[in-house]
Design a protein around this motif. Sequence first.
Motif, PDB file in Angstrom:
ATOM      1  N   THR A   1       0.831  -1.202   0.000  1.00 50.46           N
ATOM      2  CA  THR A   1       0.000   0.000   0.000  1.00 50.46           C
ATOM      3  C   THR A   1       0.864   1.249   0.000  1.00 50.46           C
ATOM      4  OG1 THR A   1      -1.826  -1.066   1.176  1.00 50.46           O
ATOM      5  CG2 THR A   1      -1.689   1.324   1.325  1.00 50.46           C
ATOM      6  N   ALA A   2       0.476   2.210  -0.813  1.00 42.89           N
ATOM      7  CA  ALA A   2       1.101   3.527  -0.806  1.00 42.89           C
ATOM      8  C   ALA A   2      -0.023   4.551  -0.691  1.00 42.89           C
ATOM      9  CB  ALA A   2       1.901   3.761  -2.083  1.00 42.89           C
ATOM     10  N   ALA A   3       0.078   5.454   0.280  1.00 44.87           N
ATOM     11  CA  ALA A   3      -1.034   6.380   0.530  1.00 44.87           C
ATOM     12  C   ALA A   3      -0.538   7.685   1.120  1.00 44.87           C
ATOM     13  CB  ALA A   3      -2.044   5.737   1.478  1.00 44.87           C
TER      14      ALA A   3
ATOM     15  N   ALA B   1       0.426  10.326  -9.425  1.00 48.02           N
ATOM     16  CA  ALA B   1       1.554   9.822 -10.207  1.00 48.02           C
ATOM     17  C   ALA B   1       2.651   9.291  -9.289  1.00 48.02           C
ATOM     18  CB  ALA B   1       2.104  10.919 -11.111  1.00 48.02           C
ATOM     19  N   PHE B   2       2.846   9.943  -8.148  1.00 44.86           N
ATOM     20  CA  PHE B   2       3.845   9.480  -7.190  1.00 44.86           C
ATOM     21  C   PHE B   2       3.482   8.091  -6.663  1.00 44.86           C
ATOM     22  CE2 PHE B   2       5.585   9.037  -2.941  1.00 44.86           C
ATOM     23  CZ  PHE B   2       6.900   9.443  -3.095  1.00 44.86           C
ATOM     24  N   LEU B   3       2.225   7.904  -6.276  1.00 47.44           N
ATOM     25  CA  LEU B   3       1.782   6.604  -5.774  1.00 47.44           C
ATOM     26  C   LEU B   3       1.855   5.545  -6.875  1.00 47.44           C
ATOM     27  CD1 LEU B   3      -1.283   7.535  -3.522  1.00 47.44           C
ATOM     28  CD2 LEU B   3       1.144   7.388  -2.924  1.00 47.44           C
ATOM     29  N   ASP B   4       1.497   5.907  -8.092  1.00 49.38           N
ATOM     30  CA  ASP B   4       1.585   4.957  -9.213  1.00 49.38           C
ATOM     31  C   ASP B   4       3.020   4.501  -9.423  1.00 49.38           C
ATOM     32  OD1 ASP B   4      -1.107   4.917  -9.754  1.00 49.38           O
ATOM     33  OD2 ASP B   4      -1.016   6.471 -11.308  1.00 49.38           O
ATOM     34  N   ALA B   5       3.964   5.438  -9.282  1.00 44.05           N
ATOM     35  CA  ALA B   5       5.365   5.085  -9.461  1.00 44.05           C
ATOM     36  C   ALA B   5       5.827   4.106  -8.390  1.00 44.05           C
ATOM     37  CB  ALA B   5       6.228   6.344  -9.430  1.00 44.05           C
ATOM     38  N   LEU B   6       5.319   4.263  -7.161  1.00 40.27           N
ATOM     39  CA  LEU B   6       5.658   3.337  -6.087  1.00 40.27           C
ATOM     40  C   LEU B   6       5.087   1.948  -6.344  1.00 40.27           C
ATOM     41  CD1 LEU B   6       5.087   5.534  -2.894  1.00 40.27           C
ATOM     42  CD2 LEU B   6       7.258   4.892  -3.923  1.00 40.27           C
ATOM     43  N   LEU B   7       3.848   1.901  -6.823  1.00 38.44           N
ATOM     44  CA  LEU B   7       3.156   0.622  -7.007  1.00 38.44           C
ATOM     45  C   LEU B   7       3.570  -0.085  -8.286  1.00 38.44           C
ATOM     46  CD1 LEU B   7      -0.416   1.750  -5.893  1.00 38.44           C
ATOM     47  CD2 LEU B   7       1.129   0.241  -4.636  1.00 38.44           C
ATOM     48  N   ASP B   8       4.111   0.645  -9.238  1.00 38.82           N
ATOM     49  CA  ASP B   8       4.485   0.058 -10.520  1.00 38.82           C
ATOM     50  C   ASP B   8       5.532  -1.033 -10.315  1.00 38.82           C
ATOM     51  OD1 ASP B   8       4.596  -0.289 -13.298  1.00 38.82           O
ATOM     52  OD2 ASP B   8       6.312   1.061 -13.452  1.00 38.82           O
ATOM     53  N   GLY B   9       5.297  -2.193 -10.890  1.00 42.67           N
ATOM     54  CA  GLY B   9       6.252  -3.288 -10.812  1.00 42.67           C
ATOM     55  C   GLY B   9       6.037  -4.246  -9.665  1.00 42.67           C
ATOM     56  N   VAL B  10       5.108  -3.936  -8.754  1.00 46.08           N
ATOM     57  CA  VAL B  10       4.801  -4.874  -7.678  1.00 46.08           C
ATOM     58  C   VAL B  10       4.154  -6.109  -8.281  1.00 46.08           C
ATOM     59  CG1 VAL B  10       3.450  -5.237  -5.575  1.00 46.08           C
ATOM     60  CG2 VAL B  10       4.516  -3.021  -6.009  1.00 46.08           C
TER      61      VAL B  10
ATOM     62  N   THR C   1      -3.749  -0.020  -3.068  1.00 47.42           N
ATOM     63  CA  THR C   1      -3.096  -1.245  -2.619  1.00 47.42           C
ATOM     64  C   THR C   1      -2.944  -2.203  -3.792  1.00 47.42           C
ATOM     65  OG1 THR C   1      -3.976  -1.084  -0.371  1.00 47.42           O
ATOM     66  CG2 THR C   1      -3.276  -3.264  -1.115  1.00 47.42           C
ATOM     67  N   ALA C   2      -1.738  -2.709  -3.988  1.00 52.67           N
ATOM     68  CA  ALA C   2      -1.472  -3.740  -4.991  1.00 52.67           C
ATOM     69  C   ALA C   2      -1.346  -5.078  -4.276  1.00 52.67           C
ATOM     70  CB  ALA C   2      -0.197  -3.424  -5.765  1.00 52.67           C
ATOM     71  N   THR C   3      -2.019  -6.098  -4.789  1.00 55.34           N
ATOM     72  CA  THR C   3      -2.042  -7.418  -4.163  1.00 55.34           C
ATOM     73  C   THR C   3      -1.287  -8.420  -5.025  1.00 55.34           C
ATOM     74  OG1 THR C   3      -4.202  -6.934  -3.187  1.00 55.34           O
ATOM     75  CG2 THR C   3      -3.535  -9.249  -3.282  1.00 55.34           C
ATOM     76  N   PHE C   4      -0.466  -9.259  -4.376  1.00 51.55           N
ATOM     77  CA  PHE C   4       0.242 -10.315  -5.100  1.00 51.55           C
ATOM     78  C   PHE C   4       0.064 -11.641  -4.366  1.00 51.55           C
ATOM     79  CE2 PHE C   4       3.150  -8.160  -2.274  1.00 51.55           C
ATOM     80  CZ  PHE C   4       3.835  -9.177  -1.626  1.00 51.55           C
ATOM     81  N   THR C   5       0.145 -12.743  -5.106  1.00 53.28           N
ATOM     82  CA  THR C   5      -0.088 -14.068  -4.527  1.00 53.28           C
ATOM     83  C   THR C   5       0.915 -15.074  -5.064  1.00 53.28           C
ATOM     84  OG1 THR C   5      -1.644 -14.639  -6.299  1.00 53.28           O
ATOM     85  CG2 THR C   5      -2.571 -13.655  -4.303  1.00 53.28           C
ATOM     86  N   ASP C   6       1.038 -16.177  -4.319  1.00 58.69           N
ATOM     87  CA  ASP C   6       1.753 -17.378  -4.776  1.00 58.69           C
ATOM     88  C   ASP C   6       3.186 -17.108  -5.216  1.00 58.69           C
ATOM     89  OD1 ASP C   6      -0.598 -18.775  -4.325  1.00 58.69           O
ATOM     90  OD2 ASP C   6      -1.324 -18.429  -6.351  1.00 58.69           O
ATOM     91  N   ARG C   7       3.915 -16.294  -4.461  1.00 60.94           N
ATOM     92  CA  ARG C   7       5.342 -16.128  -4.704  1.00 60.94           C
ATOM     93  C   ARG C   7       6.073 -17.200  -3.906  1.00 60.94           C
ATOM     94  NH1 ARG C   7       5.771 -13.041  -8.971  1.00 60.94           N
ATOM     95  NH2 ARG C   7       7.936 -12.675  -8.388  1.00 60.94           N
TER      96      ARG C   7
END
Length: 228
Positions: A45-47, A68-77, A94-100
């Motif tokens: 999460t970036a907020a 744009a600042f928050l998008d740059a933080l979340l980009d690539g997650v 919030t960007a969510t990732f699974t099964d790493r």
Amino acid sequence: MLGLLTRRVLVAAAALGLLFATSGCLRIDLGLEVRPDDTVGGEFTAAWSDEFMAHASDQGLDQAQLEAFLDALLDGVPGTERTPYAEGGYTGATATFTDRPLSEFAEFGGDDWGYLRIQHTGREYDLESHWDLRAAGFLDPAQFAGAEILLSVDFPARVTEHNGTLEGRTVTWTMTPGEEYDLNATAVANNGIAFLIAGVAFVLVVCALLWLWQWRRLRRYSIGNPSA
């Protein structure tokens, strides 16, 4: 991923020219869930704080720059699911990732700012991490005074040692730019065989006590009624 994240923080801040003193304006929250099958899921999460957002225009910033600042933080997650975030006086995404694979976290980071290692050996899960947020190039405390950086890890076993804040099986650490941190936690899973043996032993003891109680009852009845 954390090394990539810290680099993105630097790049995003420099690219947008956020050279202003803002107290408690930013929240960066990484939550990991370690699963019994040795995979990891999580949320990043970036907020911005709502208070800062209300006065951002005074700093010459508009909504597009902040997003744009928050998008740059979340980009690539890892993962593609992104949802709005609004909690505790902060608003962002919030960007969510699974099964790493957990193996990806055995040697994680290692750049100038720090590292995170989570390893599973036998019944034990060990977390070791070091973050030097004084390092040049990270969020400058003069620019982001009081920025809140959260790391939380949910273990699939009982936590036996930690130096964060424990709730259930989740350990959370709160960090701020300009400080140095050593994080650690250990969780130990139940011994399945020992648990089974203890369960069987308990059942046997209960059965033995019931048999003894019944035998004494029958014996007392037999003595009290010799003609029976």
